[in-house]
Scaffold this motif. Structure first.
Motif, PDB file in Angstrom:
ATOM      1  N   LEU A  45       0.823  -1.218   0.000  1.00 59.22           N
ATOM      2  CA  LEU A  45       0.000   0.000   0.000  1.00 59.22           C
ATOM      3  C   LEU A  45       0.859   1.272   0.000  1.00 59.22           C
ATOM      4  O   LEU A  45       0.547   2.262   0.663  1.00 59.22           O
ATOM      5  N   SER A  46       1.898   1.254  -0.798  1.00 61.37           N
ATOM      6  CA  SER A  46       2.852   2.362  -0.795  1.00 61.37           C
ATOM      7  C   SER A  46       2.259   3.676  -1.281  1.00 61.37           C
ATOM      8  O   SER A  46       2.703   4.750  -0.868  1.00 61.37           O
ATOM      9  N   LEU A  47       1.255   3.623  -2.151  1.00 58.93           N
ATOM     10  CA  LEU A  47       0.707   4.855  -2.718  1.00 58.93           C
ATOM     11  C   LEU A  47      -0.310   5.539  -1.816  1.00 58.93           C
ATOM     12  O   LEU A  47      -0.667   6.701  -2.062  1.00 58.93           O
ATOM     13  N   THR A  48      -0.780   4.854  -0.791  1.00 59.61           N
ATOM     14  CA  THR A  48      -1.746   5.456   0.134  1.00 59.61           C
ATOM     15  C   THR A  48      -1.247   5.456   1.568  1.00 59.61           C
ATOM     16  O   THR A  48      -1.800   6.160   2.419  1.00 59.61           O
ATOM     17  N   GLY A  49      -0.200   4.691   1.838  1.00 64.37           N
ATOM     18  CA  GLY A  49       0.118   4.332   3.204  1.00 64.37           C
ATOM     19  C   GLY A  49      -0.801   3.203   3.640  1.00 64.37           C
ATOM     20  O   GLY A  49      -1.830   2.895   3.005  1.00 64.37           O
ATOM     21  N   TYR A  50      -0.392   2.527   4.724  1.00 67.22           N
ATOM     22  CA  TYR A  50      -1.215   1.426   5.239  1.00 67.22           C
ATOM     23  C   TYR A  50      -2.329   2.044   6.074  1.00 67.22           C
ATOM     24  O   TYR A  50      -2.172   2.262   7.280  1.00 67.22           O
ATOM     25  N   GLU A  51      -3.437   2.352   5.413  1.00 62.64           N
ATOM     26  CA  GLU A  51      -4.537   3.089   6.034  1.00 62.64           C
ATOM     27  C   GLU A  51      -5.860   2.385   5.742  1.00 62.64           C
ATOM     28  O   GLU A  51      -6.632   2.823   4.884  1.00 62.64           O
ATOM     29  N   PRO A  52      -6.168   1.287   6.443  1.00 63.65           N
ATOM     30  CA  PRO A  52      -7.400   0.558   6.156  1.00 63.65           C
ATOM     31  C   PRO A  52      -8.661   1.414   6.221  1.00 63.65           C
ATOM     32  O   PRO A  52      -9.594   1.221   5.429  1.00 63.65           O
ATOM     33  N   ALA A  53      -8.703   2.374   7.128  1.00 63.61           N
ATOM     34  CA  ALA A  53      -9.904   3.200   7.281  1.00 63.61           C
ATOM     35  C   ALA A  53     -10.128   4.102   6.066  1.00 63.61           C
ATOM     36  O   ALA A  53     -11.259   4.558   5.827  1.00 63.61           O
ATOM     37  N   LEU A  54      -9.079   4.373   5.290  1.00 61.23           N
ATOM     38  CA  LEU A  54      -9.198   5.228   4.118  1.00 61.23           C
ATOM     39  C   LEU A  54      -9.318   4.441   2.824  1.00 61.23           C
ATOM     40  O   LEU A  54      -9.575   5.018   1.765  1.00 61.23           O
ATOM     41  N   ALA A  55      -9.142   3.133   2.902  1.00 60.89           N
ATOM     42  CA  ALA A  55      -8.987   2.331   1.688  1.00 60.89           C
ATOM     43  C   ALA A  55     -10.213   2.364   0.791  1.00 60.89           C
ATOM     44  O   ALA A  55     -10.078   2.448  -0.439  1.00 60.89           O
ATOM     45  N   ALA A  56     -11.410   2.298   1.362  1.00 61.58           N
ATOM     46  CA  ALA A  56     -12.614   2.268   0.527  1.00 61.58           C
ATOM     47  C   ALA A  56     -12.752   3.550  -0.282  1.00 61.58           C
ATOM     48  O   ALA A  56     -13.153   3.521  -1.454  1.00 61.58           O
ATOM     49  N   ALA A  57     -12.399   4.676   0.313  1.00 60.72           N
ATOM     50  CA  ALA A  57     -12.508   5.950  -0.390  1.00 60.72           C
ATOM     51  C   ALA A  57     -11.405   6.133  -1.419  1.00 60.72           C
ATOM     52  O   ALA A  57     -11.599   6.819  -2.429  1.00 60.72           O
ATOM     53  N   LEU A  58     -10.250   5.515  -1.179  1.00 59.52           N
ATOM     54  CA  LEU A  58      -9.098   5.707  -2.058  1.00 59.52           C
ATOM     55  C   LEU A  58      -8.982   4.649  -3.152  1.00 59.52           C
ATOM     56  O   LEU A  58      -8.227   4.836  -4.106  1.00 59.52           O
ATOM     57  N   ALA A  59      -9.715   3.547  -3.027  1.00 59.17           N
ATOM     58  CA  ALA A  59      -9.569   2.436  -3.972  1.00 59.17           C
ATOM     59  C   ALA A  59      -9.894   2.881  -5.396  1.00 59.17           C
ATOM     60  O   ALA A  59     -10.813   3.659  -5.642  1.00 59.17           O
ATOM     61  N   ILE A  60      -9.114   2.359  -6.330  1.00 56.05           N
ATOM     62  CA  ILE A  60      -9.278   2.695  -7.744  1.00 56.05           C
ATOM     63  C   ILE A  60      -9.369   1.424  -8.574  1.00 56.05           C
ATOM     64  O   ILE A  60      -9.060   0.329  -8.104  1.00 56.05           O
ATOM     65  N   ALA A  61      -9.780   1.588  -9.812  1.00 52.45           N
ATOM     66  CA  ALA A  61      -9.610   0.516 -10.791  1.00 52.45           C
ATOM     67  C   ALA A  61      -8.150   0.517 -11.224  1.00 52.45           C
ATOM     68  O   ALA A  61      -7.510   1.569 -11.276  1.00 52.45           O
ATOM     69  N   PRO A  62      -7.577  -0.655 -11.511  1.00 54.61           N
ATOM     70  CA  PRO A  62      -6.155  -0.699 -11.887  1.00 54.61           C
ATOM     71  C   PRO A  62      -5.794   0.227 -13.041  1.00 54.61           C
ATOM     72  O   PRO A  62      -4.675   0.747 -13.098  1.00 54.61           O
ATOM     73  N   GLU A  63      -6.733   0.451 -13.961  1.00 53.64           N
ATOM     74  CA  GLU A  63      -6.443   1.267 -15.148  1.00 53.64           C
ATOM     75  C   GLU A  63      -6.673   2.755 -14.910  1.00 53.64           C
ATOM     76  O   GLU A  63      -6.576   3.567 -15.848  1.00 53.64           O
ATOM     77  N   ASP A  64      -6.957   3.169 -13.686  1.00 50.16           N
ATOM     78  CA  ASP A  64      -7.289   4.563 -13.390  1.00 50.16           C
ATOM     79  C   ASP A  64      -6.194   5.507 -13.877  1.00 50.16           C
ATOM     80  O   ASP A  64      -4.998   5.228 -13.760  1.00 50.16           O
ATOM     81  N   ARG A  65      -6.610   6.674 -14.369  1.00 44.98           N
ATOM     82  CA  ARG A  65      -5.673   7.656 -14.903  1.00 44.98           C
ATOM     83  C   ARG A  65      -4.745   8.236 -13.842  1.00 44.98           C
ATOM     84  O   ARG A  65      -3.707   8.811 -14.175  1.00 44.98           O
ATOM     85  N   VAL A  66      -5.101   8.099 -12.575  1.00 43.61           N
ATOM     86  CA  VAL A  66      -4.229   8.637 -11.536  1.00 43.61           C
ATOM     87  C   VAL A  66      -2.842   8.000 -11.596  1.00 43.61           C
ATOM     88  O   VAL A  66      -1.844   8.606 -11.198  1.00 43.61           O
ATOM     89  N   LEU A  67      -2.772   6.784 -12.130  1.00 46.70           N
ATOM     90  CA  LEU A  67      -1.494   6.077 -12.227  1.00 46.70           C
ATOM     91  C   LEU A  67      -0.711   6.427 -13.490  1.00 46.70           C
ATOM     92  O   LEU A  67       0.420   5.950 -13.658  1.00 46.70           O
ATOM     93  N   ALA A  68      -1.287   7.255 -14.343  1.00 47.59           N
ATOM     94  CA  ALA A  68      -0.640   7.556 -15.628  1.00 47.59           C
ATOM     95  C   ALA A  68       0.789   8.072 -15.476  1.00 47.59           C
ATOM     96  O   ALA A  68       1.680   7.637 -16.231  1.00 47.59           O
ATOM     97  N   PRO A  69       1.085   8.974 -14.533  1.00 42.59           N
ATOM     98  CA  PRO A  69       2.483   9.432 -14.422  1.00 42.59           C
ATOM     99  C   PRO A  69       3.459   8.296 -14.125  1.00 42.59           C
ATOM    100  O   PRO A  69       4.588   8.294 -14.640  1.00 42.59           O
ATOM    101  N   LEU A  70       3.030   7.342 -13.314  1.00 46.26           N
ATOM    102  CA  LEU A  70       3.894   6.210 -12.983  1.00 46.26           C
ATOM    103  C   LEU A  70       4.064   5.288 -14.183  1.00 46.26           C
ATOM    104  O   LEU A  70       5.184   4.829 -14.464  1.00 46.26           O
ATOM    105  N   ARG A  71       2.983   5.023 -14.879  1.00 53.35           N
ATOM    106  CA  ARG A  71       3.067   4.126 -16.030  1.00 53.35           C
ATOM    107  C   ARG A  71       3.925   4.743 -17.136  1.00 53.35           C
ATOM    108  O   ARG A  71       4.728   4.049 -17.779  1.00 53.35           O
ATOM    109  N   GLU A  72       3.762   6.053 -17.335  1.00 49.76           N
ATOM    110  CA  GLU A  72       4.556   6.723 -18.360  1.00 49.76           C
ATOM    111  C   GLU A  72       6.035   6.759 -17.986  1.00 49.76           C
ATOM    112  O   GLU A  72       6.910   6.557 -18.839  1.00 49.76           O
ATOM    113  N   MET A  73       6.319   6.979 -16.696  1.00 47.87           N
ATOM    114  CA  MET A  73       7.698   7.002 -16.253  1.00 47.87           C
ATOM    115  C   MET A  73       8.336   5.624 -16.379  1.00 47.87           C
ATOM    116  O   MET A  73       9.512   5.501 -16.756  1.00 47.87           O
ATOM    117  N   ALA A  74       7.575   4.580 -16.068  1.00 48.32           N
ATOM    118  CA  ALA A  74       8.103   3.222 -16.204  1.00 48.32           C
ATOM    119  C   ALA A  74       8.537   2.961 -17.646  1.00 48.32           C
ATOM    120  O   ALA A  74       9.612   2.396 -17.894  1.00 48.32           O
TER     121      ALA A  74
END
Length: 249
Positions: A45-74
């Protein structure tokens, strides 16, 4: 046999701040690429921290655009990064603890944590694991934290042909001695290179131990981060031999 370089990113996560954590991940990726790393594994859970209470609000689909900077950098760096994130595979589905594999070739693969730690069932559902990764003659099996507390997990990886066992974890000071002994034992028992990427600072109310480590195929410790803080722990294979080093970030 072609050279291969793998690393654990001992990172510090800001609770719930995905965008800030992405920026730190990008910096880690650039530093790793400068060291010739081909596969970089971040903590649970490196991108959110280990925060179970926040997980439902922060959960994304794997293809979410929020990850685009990481995918492009890779892709830009020709580096495969394994990052930790809560995900949903359908809008009304439960939340998985995931390791998302952002491929150097632009691909995306998903590993979901199979074995939950006591209490995690309040926020998460068990996952199905995921396929091993192939790199330069090595087969890398992934694990997320409590997965490795079940001896059947590394055993199944070894029986399937894994040569490297890479775990993104959250291990506290209180659990470090027991957990590191397990990982060391798996390295020796199954002749695996075992890599453990731990949080470098507190997360989710836990006093994380840091001390990310790599054990050789005989169970001997190749290298470990000496304590807390952010660092790269790198293992390089040249021929049949592994050499390790710690690079401060």
């Amino acid at each position: 046999m072609t050279a291969f370089t793998v690393a654990a990113a001992q990172s510090i996560s800001i609770a719930g701040d995905v965008r800030a954590n992405i920026q730190r991940h990008l910096a880690c990726m650039r530093a790793a690429a400068a060291e010739g790393v081909q596969l970089l594994v971040f903590p649970e859970l490196s991108l959110t921290g280990y925060e179970p209470a926040l997980a439902a609000a922060l959960a994304i689909a794997p293809e979410d655009r929020v990850l685009a900077p990481l995918r492009e950098m890779a892709q830009e760096l020709r580096l495969t990064a394994v990052v930790g994130m809560p995900i949903r595979l359908a809008p009304e589905a439960g939340v998985f603890i995931a390791a998302l594999v952002l491929g150097a070739d632009g691909s995306l693969a998903v590993y979901t944590k199979q074995h939950l730690h006591d209490g995690e069932e309040a926020a998460f559902v068990p996952g199905q694991g995921g396929a091993a990764l192939e790199f330069e003659g090595e087969q890398v099996a992934l694990a997320v934290c409590a997965d490795f507390s079940h001896a059947s997990h590394p055993l199944a990886a070894a029986q399937a042909g894994a040569t490297v066992y890479a775990a993104g974890v959250l291990i506290s000071e209180g659990g470090y001695a027991t957990d590191s002994a397990l990982l060391r034992g798996y390295a020796a028992e199954h002749a695996l290179l075992v890599l453990m990427a731990n949080h470098g600072g507190p997360s989710g109310g836990w006093a994380c131990a840091g001390r990310s480590a790599i054990w050789g195929t005989d169970g001997g410790l190749l290298a470990a981060v000496p304590g807390l803080g952010e660092a790269l722990l790198i293992a390089r294979r040249d021929g049949e031999r592994w050499a390790s080093e710690v690079v401060a970030l």
